[in-house]
Design a protein around this motif. Structure first.
Motif, PDB file in Angstrom:
ATOM      1  N   LYS A  41       0.906  -1.250  -0.127  1.00 62.33           N
ATOM      2  CA  LYS A  41      -0.093  -0.101   0.141  1.00 62.33           C
ATOM      3  C   LYS A  41       0.842   1.178  -0.097  1.00 62.33           C
ATOM      4  N   ASP A  42       0.429   2.384  -0.431  1.00 56.98           N
ATOM      5  CA  ASP A  42       1.224   3.639  -0.621  1.00 56.98           C
ATOM      6  C   ASP A  42       0.717   4.246   0.720  1.00 56.98           C
ATOM      7  N   TYR A  46      -3.736   3.384   0.009  1.00 58.16           N
ATOM      8  CA  TYR A  46      -4.172   2.960  -1.452  1.00 58.16           C
ATOM      9  C   TYR A  46      -3.464   1.470  -1.864  1.00 58.16           C
ATOM     10  N   VAL A  48      -1.443  -1.016  -4.038  1.00 59.58           N
ATOM     11  CA  VAL A  48      -0.229  -0.758  -5.341  1.00 59.58           C
ATOM     12  C   VAL A  48      -0.275  -2.283  -6.083  1.00 59.58           C
ATOM     13  N   TYR A  56       0.528   0.596 -10.448  1.00 66.60           N
ATOM     14  CA  TYR A  56      -0.838   1.214 -10.522  1.00 66.60           C
ATOM     15  C   TYR A  56      -1.332   1.439  -9.049  1.00 66.60           C
ATOM     16  N   ARG A  57      -2.255   2.219  -8.688  1.00 65.75           N
ATOM     17  CA  ARG A  57      -3.036   2.115  -7.718  1.00 65.75           C
ATOM     18  C   ARG A  57      -3.931   1.018  -8.114  1.00 65.75           C
ATOM     19  N   ARG A  60      -7.613   1.497  -9.004  1.00 66.78           N
ATOM     20  CA  ARG A  60      -7.578   1.992 -10.248  1.00 66.78           C
ATOM     21  C   ARG A  60      -7.632   0.988 -11.534  1.00 66.78           C
ATOM     22  N   THR A  83     -10.318   2.971   1.220  1.00 68.19           N
ATOM     23  CA  THR A  83      -9.655   3.077   0.550  1.00 68.19           C
ATOM     24  C   THR A  83      -8.788   1.566   0.284  1.00 68.19           C
TER      25      THR A  83
END
Length: 124
Positions: A41-42, A46, A48, A56-57, A60, A83
């Motif tokens: 996760k970032d 979110y 990754v 990418y997230r 998305r 999230t």
């Protein structure tokens, strides 16, 4: 087909199928319906996901894979306000303004605000 898991990373799965690898990184919550991302996760929490040497997230990537193409400049909002969720049924493409409004208001209230805003635009 054979699947190999790296012992030092319990979330890693070696496969040529990106959907299979993606699904290996989630835990489905039966109560909420969320597909919670359990891998990297970032800082904003979110997920990754790496695909074809690009990061990418995860939400998305999920949206693009199972819902449709993302319009440049649009945001993907979590209808569940989670999230970590990557369930395509919980994701909706919205404008940046609508996404920001949804952080503080219900979806119904945001629709009302957006409708009022568009009605107040003067056309000459």
């Amino acid at each position: 087909f054979p699947v190999t898991i790296r012992s030092h990373n319990p979330f890693y799965i070696k496969t040529d199928n990106p959907e299979e690898r993606f699904m290996h990184y989630i835990i489905k919550d039966e109560n909420s319906g969320c597909w919670n991302w359990r891998a990297t996760k970032d800082p904003e929490n979110y997920g990754v996901f790496s695909f074809k040497s690009k990061q990418y997230r995860a939400h998305r990537w999920s949206y693009e894979r199972w819902v449709g193409e993302l319009v440049p400049g649009m945001h993907v909002d979590h209808l569940c306000n989670n999230t970590s969720c990557v369930n395509p049924d919980h994701l909706e493409q919205v404008t940046e303004r609508e996404n920001q409004l949804r952080k503080f208001h219900s979806i119904e209230k945001v629709k009302e605000i957006m409708l009022e805003s568009s009605a107040n635009i003067c056309t000459k």
